[in-house]
Scaffold this motif. Structure first.
Motif, mmCIF file in Angstrom:
data_model
loop_
_atom_site.group_PDB
_atom_site.id
_atom_site.type_symbol
_atom_site.label_atom_id
_atom_site.label_comp_id
_atom_site.label_asym_id
_atom_site.label_seq_id
_atom_site.Cartn_x
_atom_site.Cartn_y
_atom_site.Cartn_z
ATOM 1 N N ARG A 131 83.232 41.873 -11.719
ATOM 2 C CA ARG A 131 82.409 40.967 -12.054
ATOM 3 C C ARG A 131 82.458 39.873 -11.265
ATOM 4 O O ARG A 131 83.598 39.021 -11.201
ATOM 5 C CB ARG A 131 82.613 40.684 -13.700
ATOM 6 C CG ARG A 131 81.644 39.539 -14.409
ATOM 7 C CD ARG A 131 81.847 39.432 -15.661
ATOM 8 N NE ARG A 131 80.955 38.330 -16.255
ATOM 9 C CZ ARG A 131 80.734 38.179 -17.475
ATOM 10 N NH1 ARG A 131 81.545 38.953 -18.404
ATOM 11 N NH2 ARG A 131 79.805 37.270 -17.966
ATOM 12 N N GLU A 132 81.234 39.314 -11.031
ATOM 13 C CA GLU A 132 81.146 37.904 -10.309
ATOM 14 C C GLU A 132 81.301 36.737 -11.067
ATOM 15 O O GLU A 132 81.095 36.467 -12.329
ATOM 16 C CB GLU A 132 79.671 37.833 -9.603
ATOM 17 C CG GLU A 132 79.476 36.652 -8.622
ATOM 18 C CD GLU A 132 78.060 36.443 -8.008
ATOM 19 O OE1 GLU A 132 77.979 35.489 -7.374
ATOM 20 O OE2 GLU A 132 77.140 37.386 -8.637
ATOM 21 N N PRO A 133 82.333 35.859 -10.367
ATOM 22 C CA PRO A 133 82.662 34.648 -11.360
ATOM 23 C C PRO A 133 81.451 34.048 -11.719
ATOM 24 O O PRO A 133 80.335 33.681 -10.982
ATOM 25 C CB PRO A 133 83.390 34.004 -10.649
ATOM 26 C CG PRO A 133 83.909 34.862 -9.524
ATOM 27 C CD PRO A 133 82.806 35.887 -9.169
ATOM 28 N N PRO A 134 81.300 33.712 -13.082
ATOM 29 C CA PRO A 134 80.163 32.795 -13.496
ATOM 30 C C PRO A 134 80.300 31.408 -13.011
ATOM 31 O O PRO A 134 81.112 30.957 -12.743
ATOM 32 C CB PRO A 134 80.105 32.739 -14.869
ATOM 33 C CG PRO A 134 81.681 33.199 -15.128
ATOM 34 C CD PRO A 134 82.000 34.047 -14.182
ATOM 35 N N GLU A 135 79.272 30.783 -12.901
ATOM 36 C CA GLU A 135 78.853 29.508 -12.071
ATOM 37 C C GLU A 135 79.826 28.662 -12.916
ATOM 38 O O GLU A 135 80.360 27.468 -12.405
ATOM 39 C CB GLU A 135 77.448 29.116 -11.737
ATOM 40 C CG GLU A 135 77.338 27.832 -10.832
ATOM 41 C CD GLU A 135 78.008 28.183 -9.308
ATOM 42 O OE1 GLU A 135 78.191 27.319 -8.955
ATOM 43 O OE2 GLU A 135 77.712 29.477 -9.149
ATOM 44 N N PRO A 185 86.207 36.281 -18.684
ATOM 45 C CA PRO A 185 85.168 37.235 -17.781
ATOM 46 C C PRO A 185 85.889 37.612 -16.574
ATOM 47 O O PRO A 185 85.643 38.716 -15.805
ATOM 48 C CB PRO A 185 84.078 36.424 -17.742
ATOM 49 C CG PRO A 185 84.057 35.550 -18.657
ATOM 50 C CD PRO A 185 85.287 35.049 -19.177
ATOM 51 N N LEU A 186 86.727 36.807 -16.112
ATOM 52 C CA LEU A 186 87.546 37.156 -14.677
ATOM 53 C C LEU A 186 88.423 38.169 -14.517
ATOM 54 O O LEU A 186 88.884 38.516 -13.669
ATOM 55 C CB LEU A 186 88.184 35.610 -14.468
ATOM 56 C CG LEU A 186 87.238 34.239 -14.246
ATOM 57 C CD1 LEU A 186 88.050 33.206 -13.820
ATOM 58 C CD2 LEU A 186 86.094 34.488 -13.159
ATOM 59 N N GLU A 187 88.829 38.744 -15.983
ATOM 60 C CA GLU A 187 89.685 39.561 -15.881
ATOM 61 C C GLU A 187 89.036 40.871 -15.479
ATOM 62 O O GLU A 187 89.754 41.952 -15.195
ATOM 63 C CB GLU A 187 90.390 39.790 -17.357
ATOM 64 C CG GLU A 187 91.080 38.846 -17.884
ATOM 65 C CD GLU A 187 91.778 38.600 -19.204
ATOM 66 O OE1 GLU A 187 91.199 39.476 -19.936
ATOM 67 O OE2 GLU A 187 92.603 37.855 -19.530
ATOM 68 N N ARG A 227 86.054 27.540 -2.642
ATOM 69 C CA ARG A 227 85.941 28.719 -3.426
ATOM 70 C C ARG A 227 86.799 29.862 -2.900
ATOM 71 O O ARG A 227 86.443 30.449 -1.796
ATOM 72 C CB ARG A 227 84.387 28.834 -3.770
ATOM 73 C CG ARG A 227 83.747 28.095 -4.625
ATOM 74 C CD ARG A 227 82.729 28.468 -4.921
ATOM 75 N NE ARG A 227 81.660 27.589 -5.645
ATOM 76 C CZ ARG A 227 80.523 27.567 -6.508
ATOM 77 N NH1 ARG A 227 80.157 28.663 -6.429
ATOM 78 N NH2 ARG A 227 80.103 26.714 -7.189
ATOM 79 N N ILE A 228 87.677 30.334 -3.732
ATOM 80 C CA ILE A 228 88.525 31.592 -3.544
ATOM 81 C C ILE A 228 88.500 32.428 -4.630
ATOM 82 O O ILE A 228 88.927 31.931 -5.692
ATOM 83 C CB ILE A 228 89.850 31.082 -3.045
ATOM 84 C CG1 ILE A 228 90.069 30.051 -2.021
ATOM 85 C CG2 ILE A 228 90.858 32.274 -2.837
ATOM 86 C CD1 ILE A 228 91.278 29.433 -1.704
ATOM 87 N N ASP A 229 87.927 33.591 -4.535
ATOM 88 C CA ASP A 229 88.200 34.656 -5.382
ATOM 89 C C ASP A 229 89.155 35.608 -4.917
ATOM 90 O O ASP A 229 89.079 36.535 -4.060
ATOM 91 C CB ASP A 229 86.462 35.241 -5.635
ATOM 92 C CG ASP A 229 86.738 36.376 -6.753
ATOM 93 O OD1 ASP A 229 87.778 36.364 -7.274
ATOM 94 O OD2 ASP A 229 85.534 36.712 -7.128
#
Length: 418
Positions: free
Chosen positions: A197-201, A191-193, A257-259
């Motif tokens: 989309r917000e990263p799922p928990e 999903p991170l691709e 946390r780093i996105d």
């Protein structure tokens, strides 16, 4: 019949490298020796790793506890440099690669191997880091990259592992690719691709959700010696213990946390999610201590060169001349970076609440606005400003003032005295 050629594989125990053990034997005819570097952070058991490697078909499995070497010789020098790739990424995975490459070379020579192998893809940065580092340390060794060469995606690898009875942790339901060590945890794929989309928990394992953390947080004091963290709340700790402890404290307060969508070396953009609680905390603390310990010109130049350090680590050039030259510069800047920093971790944020250096350049008697205790010579400011502005006044007199805006006609209110 000649004996099979040996290859030493950097083995994580994950999907790619577990499949690679069997593939290297079947497709290229190698006897495979695995090398697993314990760099902390992933909770792996050495006995389980070696057993899994041997079940996959390895003829020998080496596990090396390299945690202290990793932190002392790779992580902390990079912390002292203030190096964050693109101002964000603490370089956890990137810092591990030159150390693993060095260990691969040592085991290859011990085992009489003719090649080393890694589980990197053709799209990633790690392939460059392993290939370049190995070429620098042992140009006589061949470098093999099965994942780069075979025609399988992750789902194909999972199916291959199932068909050959290879025990792997990845499933079709959990497609994330994870790399972890003491300094940070990297997660990609699935999903991170989608960068929208917000990263799922479930992506996060080291950090509590900042929204649900105690708002009061926790306060602690980090002690530094020559730019290296050595104490937490007055207790001296070994390098790896200090980082592990701070990962726990900062992580339970949602810090780290780093996105990030980053620019990979191979020319593509990649969305990565990182967890680096101790790294985020220590970078903030170290930078705060430098504000009172470094002269202005040194601090400003160091800020520029820290970007170069981050770039060369990210690009896999740890064993190059530039990194050695920068290391000498950074070491000289840290001569007086000794002291304490007080920080508060709360709901995902690190706040510096105090800093003091043993040989601080901060002087209260110079900085104060209380004229009673002020030793700053205010009269000297006039002459300083006269000289500082001399070239600009000369330019304006001879060439005219350089203005980038037409006369401003902005709405204004005017009141005049009656």
């Amino acid at each position: 019949m000649s004996a099979p050629r040996r290859c030493v594989l950097a083995y994580s125990g994950g999907l790619d490298t577990s499949v690679a053990v069997r593939w290297l034997r079947e497709q290229l005819g190698y006897e495979v020796v695995t090398l697993t570097a314990d760099l902390g952070g992933d909770g792996r058991d050495a006995a389980d790793i070696t057993a899994r490697a041997l079940r996959a078909g390895a003829v020998a499995a080496h596990v090396v506890d390299a945690r202290r070497v990793f932190v002392e010789h790779f992580v902390f020098p990079t912390l002292s440099a203030g190096a964050l790739y693109e101002g964000v990424y603490p370089l956890a995975t990137a810092l591990a690669r030159p150390l693993i490459a060095k260990l691969l070379v040592e085991v290859a020579r011990e085992e009489g191997a003719v090649a080393v192998a890694h589980g990197c893809t053709g799209k990633g940065n790690d392939q460059v880091r392993f290939d370049v580092a190995t070429a620098a340390l042992a140009p006589e060794l061949e470098v093999v990259a099965p994942v780069r060469d075979w025609d399988m995606g992750r789902s194909d690898e999972i199916a291959y592992a199932a068909a050959h009875g290879i025990d792997v942790p990845a499933t079709f339901e959990s497609p994330f690719s994870v790399d972890a060590n003491l300094w940070g945890r990297s997660v990609e794929c699935g999903p991170l691709e989608d960068p929208w989309r917000e990263p799922p928990e479930e992506v996060f394992a080291w950090t509590a959700n900042p929204a649900t953390c105690d708002s009061a947080g926790e306060e602690l004091t980090i002690g530094f010696a020559l730019g290296i963290p050595v104490r937490v709340d007055g207790e001296s700790l070994a390098a790896e213990e200090l980082v592990l402890g701070l990962n726990t404290i900062a992580g339970r307060n949602g810090v780290g946390r780093i996105d990030h969508v980053e620019n990979r070396l191979v020319g593509i953009k990649s969305r990565e999610v990182y967890e680096a609680p101790a790294a985020v905390l220590l970078h903030a603390a170290h930078a705060a201590l430098e504000t009172v310990a470094l002269p202005r010109d040194v601090a400003h130049l160091k800020r520029q060169l820290s970007g170069e350090w981050a770039r060369l680590v990210y690009d896999g050039l740890w064993f190059g001349g530039l990194r050695n030259a920068l290391a000498a510069f950074v070491a000289s800047t840290q001569e007086h970076v000794t002291g304490d920093v007080r920080v508060r971790c709360a709901r995902g944020v690190v706040t510096v609440t105090g800093r003091r250096a043993l040989r601080s350049l901060y002087s209260t008697s110079l900085a104060t606005y209380d004229r009673t205790d002020d030793v700053f010579d205010h009269a000297a400011a006039r002459g300083f400003i006269e000289l500082f502005g001399l070239s600009l006044r000369t330019q304006a007199r001879v060439q005219g003032a350089l203005e980038d805006l037409a006369p401003l006609s902005l709405p204004r209110q005017v009141r005049r005295a009656r």
